[in-house]
Structures are given as C-alpha cells and as structure tokens.
Design an enzyme around this catalytic site. Sequence first.
Site, mmCIF file in Angstrom:
data_model
loop_
_atom_site.group_PDB
_atom_site.id
_atom_site.type_symbol
_atom_site.label_atom_id
_atom_site.label_comp_id
_atom_site.label_asym_id
_atom_site.label_seq_id
_atom_site.Cartn_x
_atom_site.Cartn_y
_atom_site.Cartn_z
ATOM 1 N N LYS A 34 0.854 -1.187 0.000
ATOM 2 C CA LYS A 34 0.000 0.000 0.000
ATOM 3 C C LYS A 34 0.889 1.236 0.000
ATOM 4 C CE LYS A 34 -2.127 1.762 3.785
ATOM 5 N NZ LYS A 34 -1.905 3.208 3.834
ATOM 6 N N ASP A 60 -3.559 4.304 -1.912
ATOM 7 C CA ASP A 60 -4.345 4.835 -0.793
ATOM 8 C C ASP A 60 -4.274 6.366 -0.793
ATOM 9 O OD1 ASP A 60 -5.624 5.190 1.654
ATOM 10 O OD2 ASP A 60 -3.881 4.618 2.841
ATOM 11 N N LYS A 62 -7.269 8.250 -0.958
ATOM 12 C CA LYS A 62 -8.529 8.696 -0.312
ATOM 13 C C LYS A 62 -9.099 9.967 -0.945
ATOM 14 C CE LYS A 62 -7.227 6.951 4.300
ATOM 15 N NZ LYS A 62 -5.762 6.774 4.160
ATOM 16 N N GLN A 195 -1.917 2.517 17.352
ATOM 17 C CA GLN A 195 -3.106 1.757 16.940
ATOM 18 C C GLN A 195 -3.812 1.272 18.204
ATOM 19 O OE1 GLN A 195 -4.397 1.774 14.099
ATOM 20 N NE2 GLN A 195 -2.913 1.602 12.441
HETATM 21 O O1 C5P Z 1 2.043 0.786 10.664
HETATM 22 P P1 C5P Z 1 0.599 0.390 10.685
HETATM 23 O O2 C5P Z 1 0.375 -1.109 10.640
HETATM 24 O O3 C5P Z 1 -0.155 1.043 11.833
HETATM 25 O O4 C5P Z 1 0.019 0.981 9.324
HETATM 26 C C1 C5P Z 1 -1.360 0.992 9.041
HETATM 27 C C2 C5P Z 1 -1.594 1.698 7.733
HETATM 28 O O5 C5P Z 1 -2.994 1.774 7.500
HETATM 29 C C3 C5P Z 1 -1.072 3.130 7.696
HETATM 30 O O6 C5P Z 1 -0.670 3.401 6.342
HETATM 31 C C4 C5P Z 1 -2.283 3.952 8.067
HETATM 32 O O7 C5P Z 1 -2.230 5.233 7.498
HETATM 33 C C5 C5P Z 1 -3.402 3.128 7.411
HETATM 34 N N1 C5P Z 1 -4.720 3.318 8.000
HETATM 35 C C6 C5P Z 1 -4.983 3.102 9.333
HETATM 36 N N2 C5P Z 1 -6.250 3.308 9.821
HETATM 37 C C7 C5P Z 1 -7.234 3.689 8.988
HETATM 38 C C8 C5P Z 1 -6.984 3.906 7.632
HETATM 39 C C9 C5P Z 1 -5.697 3.701 7.163
HETATM 40 O O8 C5P Z 1 -4.095 2.727 10.090
HETATM 41 N N3 C5P Z 1 -8.443 3.825 9.452
#
Ligand code: C5P
Length: 237
Positions: A34, A60, A62, A195
């Site tokens: 991505k 991605d 958006k 997260q």
């Molecule tokens: O490093 P990590 O596993 O947290 O990366 C998650 C990816 O998914 C990042 O590129 C983040 O911007 C994206 N993302 C997210 N949550 C969302 C939409 C996109 O973490 N709701």
Amino acid sequence: MNPRERIFVAIDTTDMEEAKFLATSVRKYVGGIKLGIKFHNINGLNGVRKIADDIPLFLDLKYHDIPNTVAGAVRSAVTISRPKIINIHASGGLAMMLAAVEANLEAANKIGIIPPLMIAVTVLTSINDDDLAMIGQDYPSYIQVKRLALLAKRSGCDGVVCSPHEIDILRLNCGAGFSLIVPGIRPSDLIRDDQKRKMTPEAAIAAGADYLIIGRPITQAPNPAAAAQLISDKLIS
Ligand code: C5P
C-alpha cells in the site's frame, strides 16, 4: 485465495530507495503493498508505478472532492499506476462515489486491466465519538460507519476500509461479497503504539476481513522479509 494474498504492506515512507527495498523484500510473502499520500506527494503516480511494477498495489490516496474532479483523479490514477485497490472517502457522498466507480471502470476498460477494487473510507479510525460530535455528527461512530458503508455499497463501491472491531457489523449489514479492508493489525497484543483498536492477523481473518493492512510490524522490523514471512506463514498454518 491464498491467505498470504490477503496481506498488503503499508509502506509509509517518502524515500524511493527505501520503498523499493521494502517492496522487493516482502514481495514473495504477501499479496501486495500500500502506498499513500506520503509517498505520492514526493514521487507522484509515476514513482508509485515504479515501486509497484511487479507487485499488486493498493493506491491509498482517499480522494474527496466534487464528483467531476474525483472522476478525473481516478481516471489518471488507474491509467498511470494500475492499482489492484483504490479508494475514496464515502463522506464525499453518493454522487461523488458514483462518479468514481464509473471513472474506475471506464479507465480500466480503456487500458484493458481488471478494474481495481473501489474502496470507500467510512470514519477514520483516528476519529472518536467526541470528534464526530465536533463536526456535527452526534451519534456513535458505528452508526456513521454503517450508514456510510451502506451508501458506498449502493453507489457500486466494492467495499470499505474498517477497523477490526467493525468487521462483524459490516459483514452483517453489507453481505458476503463486500470487501472489508482492515488496518490496525498487530501480530501480538503486547505491541503498544498509536493503533488502539487492533487485532492479530489470524483473529481479523477469522472475523471476516478480506485484506489486512500491515505497516510497521513488517517495515520497522530488523528483517522485513522475515517478519512478512512469519506473519503470512501463521495465516496459512
Ligand atoms: O504501521 P501500521 O500497521 O499502523 O500501518 C497501518 C496503515 O494503515 C497506515 O498506512 C495507516 O495510514 C493506514 N490506515 C490506518 N487506519 C485507517 C486507515 C488507514 O491505520 N483507518
């Protein structure tokens, strides 16, 4: 689908060489990569294409603008970067999503590729109920997520991005053929970072996720290829 094809690695860098290294390292073990606004702002669609030349791409970016502008953006994004997955914001509304869906199919047909999955973003997982109230949406986020997902489905979108904890409600409301693309994936519950609403890859697949977006657990690992292999092997076993 081979379970490892469900993994897309989020490469969140501006650097072309680093992105190329990561894409090449993980290619054998995952379904794709991505690339988002961070990489695209510096390197453009042609830079994106260079990285994703031999690995499926989730573009991605958006998109969220008036329908005509989004349609134009989708057309050039599909033509130049040839993604497997592309996305827009569902809060752009029905007309914008309809225009994006139509432009996606048109552009893909014109260059003879399988149309990318057109995926809608509902409510960003960084937004909580207080943030929603501040922008005039005085109800729990899951209500807004469900409302926008149903609107996305009505417009012909192929699925939505959602948090692991929204999989159940969206699967129930949007049905089996609607793709659920899920970030917030952590191989261990012990990992602590930004997260908050997270799940392991195995649990997210068991819950009904179609694609898993995994970034730092792979890209920041001392050996990204080994980390990708470990995660994908666990999905297969
Ligand atoms: O490093 P990590 O596993 O947290 O990366 C998650 C990816 O998914 C990042 O590129 C983040 O911007 C994206 N993302 C997210 N949550 C969302 C939409 C996109 O973490 N709701």
